[in-house]
Design a protein around this motif. Structure first.
Motif, PDB file in Angstrom:
ATOM      1  N   ARG A 106      26.998  56.025  35.101  1.00 39.44           N
ATOM      2  CA  ARG A 106      26.954  56.472  33.709  1.00 39.44           C
ATOM      3  C   ARG A 106      28.047  55.832  32.861  1.00 39.44           C
ATOM      4  NH1 ARG A 106      28.216  61.876  33.567  1.00 39.44           N
ATOM      5  NH2 ARG A 106      27.277  62.245  35.573  1.00 39.44           N
ATOM      6  N   ARG A 107      29.195  55.569  33.459  1.00 36.25           N
ATOM      7  CA  ARG A 107      30.301  54.972  32.714  1.00 36.25           C
ATOM      8  C   ARG A 107      30.132  53.474  32.507  1.00 36.25           C
ATOM      9  NH1 ARG A 107      36.119  57.090  33.537  1.00 36.25           N
ATOM     10  NH2 ARG A 107      35.851  59.108  32.540  1.00 36.25           N
ATOM     11  N   GLY A 108      29.109  52.885  33.084  1.00 32.74           N
ATOM     12  CA  GLY A 108      28.832  51.476  32.847  1.00 32.74           C
ATOM     13  C   GLY A 108      29.522  50.520  33.800  1.00 32.74           C
ATOM     14  N   TYR A 109      30.093  51.024  34.878  1.00 31.88           N
ATOM     15  CA  TYR A 109      30.725  50.154  35.862  1.00 31.88           C
ATOM     16  C   TYR A 109      29.684  49.415  36.704  1.00 31.88           C
ATOM     17  CZ  TYR A 109      35.136  52.526  34.883  1.00 31.88           C
ATOM     18  OH  TYR A 109      36.257  53.036  34.270  1.00 31.88           O
ATOM     19  N   SER A 110      28.441  49.888  36.671  1.00 35.80           N
ATOM     20  CA  SER A 110      27.381  49.253  37.450  1.00 35.80           C
ATOM     21  C   SER A 110      26.104  49.220  36.622  1.00 35.80           C
ATOM     22  CB  SER A 110      27.138  50.030  38.744  1.00 35.80           C
ATOM     23  OG  SER A 110      26.637  51.310  38.445  1.00 35.80           O
ATOM     24  N   GLN A 118      27.110  51.331  46.097  1.00 39.16           N
ATOM     25  CA  GLN A 118      27.762  50.277  46.860  1.00 39.16           C
ATOM     26  C   GLN A 118      29.243  50.159  46.473  1.00 39.16           C
ATOM     27  OE1 GLN A 118      26.049  46.388  46.367  1.00 39.16           O
ATOM     28  NE2 GLN A 118      26.723  45.757  48.393  1.00 39.16           N
ATOM     29  N   LEU A 119      29.549  50.272  45.182  1.00 35.93           N
ATOM     30  CA  LEU A 119      30.942  50.217  44.743  1.00 35.93           C
ATOM     31  C   LEU A 119      31.758  51.339  45.383  1.00 35.93           C
ATOM     32  CD1 LEU A 119      30.566  49.442  40.927  1.00 35.93           C
ATOM     33  CD2 LEU A 119      31.536  47.947  42.661  1.00 35.93           C
ATOM     34  N   VAL A 120      31.180  52.527  45.437  1.00 38.69           N
ATOM     35  CA  VAL A 120      31.891  53.667  46.026  1.00 38.69           C
ATOM     36  C   VAL A 120      32.060  53.454  47.531  1.00 38.69           C
ATOM     37  CG1 VAL A 120      31.801  56.143  46.468  1.00 38.69           C
ATOM     38  CG2 VAL A 120      31.083  55.260  44.248  1.00 38.69           C
ATOM     39  N   ASN A 121      30.995  53.073  48.215  1.00 39.39           N
ATOM     40  CA  ASN A 121      31.060  52.874  49.671  1.00 39.39           C
ATOM     41  C   ASN A 121      32.050  51.794  50.064  1.00 39.39           C
ATOM     42  OD1 ASN A 121      29.304  54.823  50.653  1.00 39.39           O
ATOM     43  ND2 ASN A 121      27.517  53.543  50.363  1.00 39.39           N
ATOM     44  N   HIS A 122      32.197  50.772  49.260  1.00 38.27           N
ATOM     45  CA  HIS A 122      33.070  49.649  49.600  1.00 38.27           C
ATOM     46  C   HIS A 122      34.519  49.895  49.199  1.00 38.27           C
ATOM     47  CE1 HIS A 122      29.868  46.402  50.407  1.00 38.27           C
ATOM     48  NE2 HIS A 122      29.374  47.588  50.633  1.00 38.27           N
ATOM     49  N   GLY A 123      34.806  51.082  48.636  1.00 40.60           N
ATOM     50  CA  GLY A 123      36.191  51.445  48.362  1.00 40.60           C
ATOM     51  C   GLY A 123      36.748  50.895  47.068  1.00 40.60           C
ATOM     52  N   HIS A 124      35.912  50.607  46.088  1.00 35.56           N
ATOM     53  CA  HIS A 124      36.394  50.078  44.815  1.00 35.56           C
ATOM     54  C   HIS A 124      36.599  51.173  43.771  1.00 35.56           C
ATOM     55  CE1 HIS A 124      35.759  46.121  46.381  1.00 35.56           C
ATOM     56  NE2 HIS A 124      34.451  46.283  46.484  1.00 35.56           N
ATOM     57  N   VAL A 125      36.284  52.418  44.094  1.00 30.17           N
ATOM     58  CA  VAL A 125      36.356  53.511  43.126  1.00 30.17           C
ATOM     59  C   VAL A 125      37.535  54.418  43.478  1.00 30.17           C
ATOM     60  CG1 VAL A 125      35.135  55.482  42.137  1.00 30.17           C
ATOM     61  CG2 VAL A 125      33.879  53.424  42.744  1.00 30.17           C
ATOM     62  N   GLU A 146      39.424  60.749  35.235  1.00 26.75           N
ATOM     63  CA  GLU A 146      40.335  59.883  35.986  1.00 26.75           C
ATOM     64  C   GLU A 146      39.611  58.862  36.871  1.00 26.75           C
ATOM     65  OE1 GLU A 146      43.587  60.089  35.431  1.00 26.75           O
ATOM     66  OE2 GLU A 146      43.228  61.735  34.036  1.00 26.75           O
ATOM     67  N   VAL A 147      38.311  58.712  36.733  1.00 24.87           N
ATOM     68  CA  VAL A 147      37.558  57.762  37.554  1.00 24.87           C
ATOM     69  C   VAL A 147      37.816  56.345  37.065  1.00 24.87           C
ATOM     70  CG1 VAL A 147      35.240  56.981  38.194  1.00 24.87           C
ATOM     71  CG2 VAL A 147      35.758  59.411  38.130  1.00 24.87           C
ATOM     72  N   GLU A 148      38.167  55.471  38.000  1.00 27.02           N
ATOM     73  CA  GLU A 148      38.338  54.062  37.648  1.00 27.02           C
ATOM     74  C   GLU A 148      37.826  53.190  38.783  1.00 27.02           C
ATOM     75  OE1 GLU A 148      42.463  52.628  37.532  1.00 27.02           O
ATOM     76  OE2 GLU A 148      43.031  54.629  38.209  1.00 27.02           O
ATOM     77  N   VAL A 149      37.354  52.009  38.410  1.00 28.31           N
ATOM     78  CA  VAL A 149      36.827  51.061  39.379  1.00 28.31           C
ATOM     79  C   VAL A 149      37.730  49.841  39.375  1.00 28.31           C
ATOM     80  CG1 VAL A 149      34.879  49.584  39.973  1.00 28.31           C
ATOM     81  CG2 VAL A 149      34.475  51.878  39.108  1.00 28.31           C
ATOM     82  N   LYS A 150      38.206  49.467  40.547  1.00 29.43           N
ATOM     83  CA  LYS A 150      39.065  48.284  40.691  1.00 29.43           C
ATOM     84  C   LYS A 150      38.327  47.279  41.556  1.00 29.43           C
ATOM     85  CE  LYS A 150      43.286  51.018  40.458  1.00 29.43           C
ATOM     86  NZ  LYS A 150      44.479  51.454  41.186  1.00 29.43           N
ATOM     87  N   LEU A 151      37.751  46.298  40.901  1.00 31.56           N
ATOM     88  CA  LEU A 151      37.038  45.255  41.636  1.00 31.56           C
ATOM     89  C   LEU A 151      38.033  44.216  42.135  1.00 31.56           C
ATOM     90  CD1 LEU A 151      33.939  44.753  39.345  1.00 31.56           C
ATOM     91  CD2 LEU A 151      34.038  45.916  41.531  1.00 31.56           C
TER      92      LEU A 151
END
Length: 186
Positions: A106-110, A118-125, A146-151
């Protein structure tokens, strides 16, 4: 002695129901769920909330009513000034909307719910600075902010090597075209 773990969800009692199966398939597609077990878990959580609300509606325990309404409010399922009636009107999509995977999408990270999973499973969130690798993690309202994605950034050496290889291939193709043109002119 080893403690036997029990399921945290209930499966449907009827064996075959085309309407139910189509609804589950649609939810699985819309929310990018791995399997229908995740839908069953959400339905079980919803049943538990409703059961508690029905029980408290007939009792006089005001303190417990405030606790249940507070918990539902912290999870973002109902407003702060809502009553037990609001809990009884919840549906399974309200529970699925509170999942970490859904919040990332929903936040547009994907681009898709499956990519968010996949982003969550791979530990990027990260939630509040902590890495979370469970797509079904139920976010509270405070945690959702406080949710953030670090690619991971691409390795510069690998990027430079692939760029050099691409230039070499392009140069060799250009030289082949030039030699073919020269031969054609002669």
């Amino acid at each position: 002695m080893v403690k036997k773990l029990t399921k945290q969800y209930e499966t449907p009692s009827e064996g075959w129901s085309e309407e139910r199966i189509q609804e589950e398939d649609q939810l699985t597609e819309d929310y990018g769920l791995k399997n229908k077990r995740e839908i069953y878990k959400a339905k079980s959580q919803l049943r538990a909330f409703r059961r508690e609300a029905r029980k408290l509606a007939s009792s006089e325990d005001e303190e417990r009513k405030k606790e249940v309404i507070g918990k539902a409010n912290r999870l973002g399922l109902i407003r702060e000034d809502a009553g037990l009636e609001e809990i009884l009107t919840l549906n399974v999509t309200d529970i699925l909307d509170r999942r970490l995977q859904t919040a990332v999408n929903r936040r547009g990270y994907s681009d898709t719910p499956n990519e968010a999973r996949q982003l969550v499973n791979h530990g990027h969130v990260y939630v509040d600075g902590q890495k979370v690798t469970v797509p079904g993690y139920m976010l509270t309202q405070e945690e959702e902010k406080e949710v953030e994605v670090k690619l991971p950034e691409p390795n510069t050496e690998e990027a430079d090597d692939s760029a050099d290889e691409a230039e070499e291939v392009e140069e060799s193709e250009n030289s082949e075209e030039e030699s073919e043109q020269q031969e054609g002119e002669e």
